[in-house]
Design an enzyme around this catalytic site. Structure first.
Site, mmCIF file in Angstrom:
data_model
loop_
_atom_site.group_PDB
_atom_site.id
_atom_site.type_symbol
_atom_site.label_atom_id
_atom_site.label_comp_id
_atom_site.label_asym_id
_atom_site.label_seq_id
_atom_site.Cartn_x
_atom_site.Cartn_y
_atom_site.Cartn_z
ATOM 1 C CD GLU A 11 -3.283 -2.668 -10.152
ATOM 2 O OE1 GLU A 11 -2.358 -2.686 -9.320
ATOM 3 O OE2 GLU A 11 -4.348 -2.045 -9.968
ATOM 4 C CE LYS A 12 -5.177 2.909 -10.511
ATOM 5 N NZ LYS A 12 -4.913 2.000 -9.367
ATOM 6 C CG ASN B 117 -5.192 5.023 -5.457
ATOM 7 O OD1 ASN B 117 -3.995 4.970 -5.149
ATOM 8 N ND2 ASN B 117 -6.024 4.056 -5.169
ATOM 9 C CD GLU C 52 -2.789 -1.316 0.233
ATOM 10 O OE1 GLU C 52 -3.301 -0.279 -0.224
ATOM 11 O OE2 GLU C 52 -3.033 -2.454 -0.204
ATOM 12 C CE1 TYR D 267 -0.016 -3.209 -6.526
ATOM 13 C CE2 TYR D 267 1.897 -1.892 -5.923
ATOM 14 C CZ TYR D 267 0.623 -2.352 -5.648
ATOM 15 O OH TYR D 267 -0.002 -1.950 -4.495
ATOM 16 N NE ARG E 274 -7.674 8.334 -8.939
ATOM 17 C CZ ARG E 274 -7.931 7.052 -8.847
ATOM 18 N NH1 ARG E 274 -7.213 6.181 -9.531
ATOM 19 N NH2 ARG E 274 -8.891 6.601 -8.065
ATOM 20 C CE1 TYR F 31 -6.854 2.427 -18.542
ATOM 21 C CE2 TYR F 31 -4.810 2.556 -17.293
ATOM 22 C CZ TYR F 31 -6.182 2.342 -17.347
ATOM 23 O OH TYR F 31 -6.873 2.065 -16.194
#
Ligand SMILES: *[C@@H]1O[C@H](CO)[C@@H](O)[C@H](O)[C@H]1NC(C)=O
Ligand SMILES: *[C@@H]1O[C@H](CO)[C@@H](O)[C@H](O)[C@H]1NC(C)=O
Ligand SMILES: *[C@@H]1O[C@H](CO)[C@@H](O)[C@H](O)[C@H]1NC(C)=O
Ligand SMILES: *[C@@H]1O[C@H](CO)[C@@H](O)[C@H](O)[C@H]1NC(C)=O
Length: 349
Positions: free
Chosen positions: A242-243, A233, A117, A148, A189, A228
């Site tokens: 993983e974004k 966040n 986190e 990740y 964001r 993309y």
């Protein structure tokens, strides 16, 4: 009379020398041949992250990941024999699990703090100062770095290099796409998105627009987008999720990233494979750059060049992350204490 006896002595001397050499060689050879699986490193996972447990039957690290000498267990009765005890932070933070501070620690036993986190979601860390010996997180400066995702060189044996033409997904139409599950208008964001959509078309999926994508639909949908929005966040050192790895790279859309500074991305991602919002003075200029980029097919294709020699690996299994401790164990500091874990977690650049 002296002559045969001299020969005998010489013969015996040489025989002894050969035998001595032989034993010396065996003595030094055997431990080298056997290291790795004479002894196991025992890693005790105190509780499973987020609840669900996975099978630890057999020699998990060897059977699944080809890592030797790694015994991964979750039975607390094995505590006295554990070389490392791993604690996932979230359950400690929520008070669902407690540290066994009353148990004696073997001199060499290490307690490991595990978390993926960001600092914003790590709560109060002060109760955990002076407890842990090692850290395990996505941070590059953790004792065990568990990103990740990452890029692996493609298997050269197959000799199957594709041209850039083949590796850019076809049938692209929406300019930029964004998948957002927890929209919060105050986050950076969201501010960037609201301003960016003034200059380019952004297709939004997820709860915000009531267009939730089924997991099997996620990558096929993104693959049809030119860009993309891989917007994290939380903005924190090395926090790249993983974004980027899955949603953008694996799907085959050029990531427009918002997160840690460009240096953090450059350290883990290929040059010219992403577009960092900080490289533009305004979102209007970013929007203009994106619109122009898709007009220039060659320039756009260069953002995919890395795909001919690398493939994306996304990590999802806690067992794989834990097994990865073993090959690195002996190169980590033998004595260490995180006296101020709070400060370490909240470290900026
Ligand atoms: C020890 O290692 C060898 C080869 O590296 C392997 O074949 C064997 O199964 C291992 N033994 C154990 C007990 O892990
Ligand atoms: C090491 O651990 C594995 C997995 O628990 C086990 O199968 C293997 O027998 C152990 N080897 C030694 C030498 O204890
Ligand atoms: C080579 O790669 C292409 C595209 O990834 C794939 O469709 C094809 O089956 C591969 N060929 C071989 C021989 O692996
Ligand atoms: C691990 O941390 C504890 C708690 O601060 C400390 O007492 C112990 O000496 C440390 N052990 C090692 C091997 O560094």
């Amino acid at each position: 009379m002296g002559y045969p006896s001299f020969c005998l002595k010489l013969f015996l001397f040489i025989t002894c020398l050969v035998l001595l050499l032989f034993f010396l060689m065996e003595y030094y050879r055997s431990p080298i041949v056997n290291t790795g699986n004479l002894t196991n490193l025992t890693i005790l996972l105190w509780h499973w992250p987020f609840g669900p447990s996975y099978s630890l039957e057999g020699d998990v690290c060897w059977d699944r990941y080809r890592i030797h000498g790694c015994r991964l267990v979750d039975r607390r009765s094995l505590y006295p024999s554990a070389d490392l005890v791993v604690f996932h932070h979230r359950e400690l933070m929520m008070g669902q699990e407690r540290l066994p501070l009353h148990l004696p620690r073997e001199r060499h036993q290490k307690w490991v703090w595990l978390s993926l986190e960001s600092p914003d979601n790590s709560g109060d860390l002060k109760p955990f100062n002076n407890v842990f010996n090692w850290t395990m997180s996505y941070r590059r400066d953790a004792d065990f770095t568990i990103p990740y995702g990452k890029l692996l060189p493609k298997d050269r044996d197959t000799g199957n290099y594709s041209s850039t033409e083949d590796i850019i997904p076809k049938n692209k139409s929406p300019l930029a796409c964004w998948v957002v599950s927890h929209y919060n208008s105050q986050q950076k964001r969201s501010l960037v998105y609201n301003s960016l959509k003034e200059s380019i078309k952004v297709e939004v999926y997820g709860q915000l627009e009531g267009r939730v994508l089924a997991p099997s639909n996620l990558l096929p949908t993104i693959s049809r987008c030119y860009f993309y929005l891989a917007f994290e966040n939380s903005i924190a050192k090395d926090y790249i999720t993983e974004k980027l790895w899955r949603n953008a790279y694996q799907a085959g859309a050029v990531p427009v990233v918002l997160g840690p500074p460009p240096e953090d991305y450059m350290a883990v991602a290929p040059p010219n494979s992403f577009i960092h919002i900080e490289d533009f003075p305004t979102t209007k200029e970013l929007g203009n750059y994106l619109s122009k980029l898709i007009e220039d097919k060659e320039k756009y294709a260069r953002y995919f060049a890395w795909r001919s020699s690398y493939q994306v690996k996304v990590y999802t299994d806690w067992r794989e992350r834990l097994c990865s401790i073993c090959p690195q164990y002996h190169t980590r500091p033998a004595q260490k204490v995180y006296r101020d874990l709070e400060a370490w977690v909240r470290l900026r650049h």
